[in-house]
Design an enzyme around this catalytic site. Sequence first.
Site, short mmCIF file in Angstrom:
data_model
loop_
_atom_site.label_atom_id
_atom_site.label_comp_id
_atom_site.label_asym_id
_atom_site.label_seq_id
_atom_site.Cartn_x
_atom_site.Cartn_y
_atom_site.Cartn_z
N ASN A 9 -8.11 4.20 -27.17
CA ASN A 9 -9.34 3.97 -27.95
C ASN A 9 -9.06 2.81 -28.91
O ASN A 9 -8.36 2.99 -29.89
CB ASN A 9 -9.69 5.26 -28.71
CG ASN A 9 -10.86 5.06 -29.67
OD1 ASN A 9 -11.55 4.05 -29.62
ND2 ASN A 9 -11.08 6.04 -30.54
N TRP A 10 -9.61 1.65 -28.57
CA TRP A 10 -9.30 0.45 -29.36
C TRP A 10 -10.04 0.42 -30.70
O TRP A 10 -9.75 -0.42 -31.55
CB TRP A 10 -9.63 -0.81 -28.57
CG TRP A 10 -8.82 -0.99 -27.32
CD1 TRP A 10 -7.86 -0.14 -26.82
CD2 TRP A 10 -8.87 -2.09 -26.41
NE1 TRP A 10 -7.33 -0.65 -25.67
CE2 TRP A 10 -7.93 -1.85 -25.38
CE3 TRP A 10 -9.63 -3.28 -26.35
CZ2 TRP A 10 -7.74 -2.74 -24.32
CZ3 TRP A 10 -9.43 -4.15 -25.30
CH2 TRP A 10 -8.50 -3.88 -24.30
N LYS A 11 -11.04 1.28 -30.85
CA LYS A 11 -11.86 1.30 -32.08
C LYS A 11 -12.38 -0.11 -32.38
O LYS A 11 -12.65 -0.86 -31.45
CB LYS A 11 -11.06 1.91 -33.23
CG LYS A 11 -10.46 3.26 -32.87
CD LYS A 11 -9.92 4.02 -34.03
CE LYS A 11 -9.35 5.35 -33.52
NZ LYS A 11 -8.86 6.20 -34.59
N HIS A 98 -16.43 11.52 -31.44
CA HIS A 98 -15.22 11.16 -32.18
C HIS A 98 -15.46 11.45 -33.66
O HIS A 98 -16.55 11.23 -34.18
CB HIS A 98 -14.89 9.67 -31.96
CG HIS A 98 -13.52 9.33 -32.47
ND1 HIS A 98 -13.26 9.16 -33.81
CD2 HIS A 98 -12.34 9.18 -31.82
CE1 HIS A 98 -11.96 8.90 -33.95
NE2 HIS A 98 -11.38 8.92 -32.77
N GLU A 100 -14.72 9.93 -36.25
CA GLU A 100 -15.20 8.80 -37.06
C GLU A 100 -16.70 8.62 -36.91
O GLU A 100 -17.38 8.22 -37.86
CB GLU A 100 -14.43 7.52 -36.66
CG GLU A 100 -12.99 7.58 -37.17
CD GLU A 100 -11.96 6.84 -36.32
OE1 GLU A 100 -12.36 5.98 -35.50
OE2 GLU A 100 -10.76 7.12 -36.49
N GLU A 170 -8.61 16.38 -31.20
CA GLU A 170 -8.07 15.43 -32.16
C GLU A 170 -8.18 16.00 -33.57
O GLU A 170 -9.22 15.85 -34.23
CB GLU A 170 -8.87 14.12 -32.11
CG GLU A 170 -8.85 13.44 -30.77
CD GLU A 170 -9.08 11.94 -30.90
OE1 GLU A 170 -8.20 11.19 -30.50
OE2 GLU A 170 -10.11 11.53 -31.44
N GLY A 176 -4.70 8.53 -37.18
CA GLY A 176 -4.36 7.33 -37.94
C GLY A 176 -3.49 7.60 -39.16
O GLY A 176 -3.32 6.73 -40.01
N SER A 216 -2.28 10.21 -33.78
CA SER A 216 -0.94 9.63 -33.98
C SER A 216 0.02 9.90 -32.83
O SER A 216 1.22 10.06 -33.05
CB SER A 216 -0.35 10.10 -35.31
OG SER A 216 -1.18 9.69 -36.39
N GLY A 237 -5.10 6.03 -30.25
CA GLY A 237 -5.72 5.00 -31.09
C GLY A 237 -4.75 3.86 -31.33
O GLY A 237 -4.55 2.99 -30.48
N GLY A 238 -4.12 3.88 -32.50
CA GLY A 238 -3.22 2.80 -32.93
C GLY A 238 -2.25 2.31 -31.86
O GLY A 238 -2.13 1.09 -31.63
#
Length: 253
Positions: A9-11, A98, A100, A170, A176, A216, A237-238
């Site tokens: 997930n590149w966000k 998600h 966010e 998640e 993150g 993470s 993610g990251g």
Amino acid sequence: MRKKIVAGNWKMNKTYEEALSLVSEIDNMLKDEVSGDVTVIVTPPFPFLHAVGKLTQGNDRLHLAAQNVSEHESGAYTGEVSAAMLRSVGVEYVLVGHSERRLYHHEDAQTLYKKMKAALAQGIKPIFCCGEPLEERDADRHFEYVGQQLKDSISYLSNEEFDQVVIAYEPIWAIGTGRTASSQQAQEMHAYIREQLSRMFDAEAAFNCTILYGGSANPGNAKDLFSKEDVDGGLIGGASLKSRDFTDIVKSF
Ligand code: PGA
């Protein structure tokens, strides 16, 4: 047979050029280094879907997801992107729910249900995200909290629709933050989710449902997480923004 999936997930990261290099690096690494049956998904921002889709179309290793979809079919919804538009550029999966989006865009359970329906109507598979905030974990209410999220959005789907859904657990406190759920915590929750799903749908469908862990995850902890019986992969993610890290996670099964 349950599908193993690693989705990046590149966000809201990367420019056009950066997105294209990232995806071609991943594609090359997968070809050279990865054998086996893991479905690898990239989730670039909207403006890059078309270009990235040219690389993923007809590529049986690398698949394309969008980060969001409108619950509406078409019309006067400025700034929104429909499932039919996504389908037309080769999108196969879409993130729904998600944390966010729940938090910053106030997406509620009913909206998430409608988004899944809109995606499914176009043959796009929803990756439904759920997970508890830290207060709920600390108060030992995390199972109830996640159970309720499933009940409020997923339970309204038909058996046929549910067959197309991927779940991502998640925990919000792990997203993150560098703080990962232990593989034990992930396994416990995944088993709980599967059990809840078996009450809503038939047991076989629940058994076959892919449940990803997100929060993470990185090349250092993926092996341990993926070794658990009910952890069928990850939503990353990251660590999905670096081709080396992401591919190493794909190799962690
Ligand atoms: P993270 O994000 O891997 O950076 O924690 C996961 C996600 O939000 O999907």
